[in-house]
Design an enzyme around this catalytic site. Structure first.
Site, short mmCIF file in Angstrom:
data_model
loop_
_atom_site.label_atom_id
_atom_site.label_comp_id
_atom_site.label_asym_id
_atom_site.label_seq_id
_atom_site.Cartn_x
_atom_site.Cartn_y
_atom_site.Cartn_z
N TYR A 144 -7.86 7.52 11.01
CA TYR A 144 -7.55 7.53 9.58
C TYR A 144 -8.87 7.54 8.82
O TYR A 144 -9.77 6.72 9.13
CB TYR A 144 -6.74 6.28 9.21
CG TYR A 144 -6.44 6.13 7.73
CD1 TYR A 144 -7.09 5.16 6.95
CD2 TYR A 144 -5.49 6.93 7.11
CE1 TYR A 144 -6.81 5.02 5.61
CE2 TYR A 144 -5.20 6.79 5.76
CZ TYR A 144 -5.87 5.83 5.01
OH TYR A 144 -5.59 5.69 3.67
N ASP A 239 -17.46 8.35 10.58
CA ASP A 239 -16.81 7.58 9.53
C ASP A 239 -16.96 6.09 9.85
O ASP A 239 -16.22 5.54 10.65
CB ASP A 239 -15.32 7.97 9.44
CG ASP A 239 -14.60 7.17 8.36
OD1 ASP A 239 -13.41 7.44 8.14
OD2 ASP A 239 -15.22 6.27 7.76
N LYS A 267 -15.68 -0.60 2.39
CA LYS A 267 -15.43 -1.98 2.85
C LYS A 267 -16.66 -2.89 2.77
O LYS A 267 -17.08 -3.29 1.67
CB LYS A 267 -14.84 -1.95 4.26
CG LYS A 267 -13.47 -1.21 4.32
CD LYS A 267 -12.91 -1.16 5.72
CE LYS A 267 -11.75 -0.23 5.84
NZ LYS A 267 -10.50 -0.78 5.29
#
Ligand code: KE4
Length: 428
Positions: A144, A239, A267
């Protein structure tokens, strides 16, 4: 466990937000029941509106690596706020955070701050397409990379939890440029590149997958992707939204010795405030407007308060903190596996550093297909029993639990103690 107020708030929220939430994974769809409305957090704990206290292993899905309400982070954000929440103009604080990032990843010649991981990955794909002049890119089943159109194909996290093969609303004309393969299968990638390497703009991957639950890269897989991209003129995009600054000071790239053409962050880099970033080779990044023609922009990019939170967070992640997270996470993983064995429940505990997942499966879990063989219903029963025991795990079999530097030995002991009855309850 009293959940009256959470239930009342959830009923109101469902009149306001689709599914009663502002992000699907929060809705407990993967585990059933009423999502807990959280009133406050402190350190490794948080409290819901009914006053129930939890050891928190979600940490806002990764950002709160220092725990909730770290005094230094709060102080720095308040200082920034006093000077002004946002200027829409360059400010020193964005340079200060960028230099802290570059000190940890010196190969990151240029970067651009954005306000979410989705913005970072969407921009990285657009940049790779613009730089190479190629339209197709490769992602992996179960990875994801945020909710951007090109990436909502065979994605993990909430898409997997909700069983949405691909999201409606993404035009087939666009989705056909998103190639997908099983993760951890380098031979499959070699075959694809042999067949059509010249049309592939980029390969994007989570270096350690967190969004199918934790999947560990096979030796040579990541390095093999990097080499294939170099050989065929494609860009290698790592990522690190979830792994960045978590798996080591230099992220997964530091842990595995990767030097991707582009890397994305989110994050932890914002310490709980909205920050994402993408960056990498200067010759690639300098194609981004206004240096180059490939457009990317954002009103709150480089927001001073968010920059302050990110800098305060990264600066407090030292060797002792990483060692602490490793020791606590290892003990937690071993303790959970031992309790499962005692309860006669077949599980796989996958862990890299402070990211871990308990898969309810008797088989090794190394890609999306093997992860899907897990018993998500058993996980749901385990999740709720742990919640009753005061332990807040990610509400999905296909997510990663996070240990922070704020977690304590008592937290780990309490979690392992709750796991015994919870594994028994998982049998239904
Ligand atoms: P955001 O747009 O949610 O900031 O980041 C998207 C993203 C990109 N790349 C990776 C590797 C990610 O893990 C994420 C976001 N992760 C999910 C949790 N699995 C965020 C939680 C949510 O969607 O609410």
């Amino acid at each position: 466990m009293k959940t009256d107020l959470s239930q009342k708030l959830f009923a109101r929220a469902q009149q306001l937000f689709p599914g009663g939430v502002n992000s699907p994974v929060r809705a407990f769809k993967g585990v059933g029941g009423t999502p807990r409305f959280i009133s406050r957090g402190r350190g490794s704990h948080m409290w819901d509106v009914d006053g129930n206290e939890y050891v928190d292993y979600v940490g806002s899905w990764g950002p709160l690596i220092l725990g909730h309400c770290h005094p230094d982070v709060m102080r720095e954000v308040q200082e920034a706020m006093k000077a002004g929440a946002s200027f829409g103009a360059p400010s020193p604080r964005e340079i200060l955070l960028a230099e802290v990032v570059q000190a940890r990843m010196p190969w990151l010649a240029r970067m651009r701050f954005v306000s979410s991981g989705t913005e970072a990955t969407t921009a990285a794909i657009r940049l790779a397409r613009g730089f190479t002049g190629r339209d197709d890119f490769l992602k992996f089943d179960g990875c994801y990379h945020g909710a951007g159109d090109p990436l909502l194909v065979k994605a993990g996290s909430g898409v997997e939890t909700l069983g949405l093969p691909d999201s409606p609303g993404v035009p087939a004309d666009l989705a056909r440029h998103t190639l997908t393969l099983p993760w951890n299968d380098l031979a499959a990638v070699e075959r694809l590149f042999a067949e059509r390497g010249g049309t592939i703009a980029a390969v994007i991957t989570e270096p350690v997958v967190g969004n199918m639950g934790v999947l560990v890269p096979r030796p040579g897989f990541l390095e093999g992707l990097q080499a294939l991209c170099t050989r065929h003129g494609a860009l290698f995009i790592v990522d690190e939204v979830m792994t960045g600054f978590r798996l080591s000071a230099g992220g997964a790239c530091g842990l595995y010795g990767l030097r991707p053409d582009l890397v994305t962050f989110g994050k932890v880099i914002g310490g709980g405030l909205p920050v994402g970033a993408f960056g990498g080779r200067a010759d690639v990044m300098d194609r981004i407007a206004p240096a180059g023609p490939i457009y990317q922009a954002g009103t709150l990019s480089g927001n001073p308060m968010a920059m302050a939170a990110g800098k305060a967070t990264l600066e407090r992640l030292d060797a002792a903190g990483y060692a602490r997270m490793e020791a606590l996470s290892a003990r937690l993983a071993e303790g959970l596996a031992a309790e499962a064995r005692k309860a006669g429940v077949a599980v796989q505990v996958n862990r890299v550093g402070s990211m871990l997942t308990v898969f309810f499966s008797g088989e090794p879990v190394f890609d999306a297909q093997s992860a899907r063989k897990s018993d998500a219903k058993a996980f749901g029963r385990f999740f709720h029993a742990m919640l009753e025991g005061g332990v807040y795990l990610p509400p999905s079999q296909f997510e990663a639990a996070f240990v922070s530097v704020a977690h304590t030995d008592e937290d780990i002991d309490r979690t392992i103690a709750a796991a015994g009855p919870a594994f028994a309850a998982s049998k239904g």
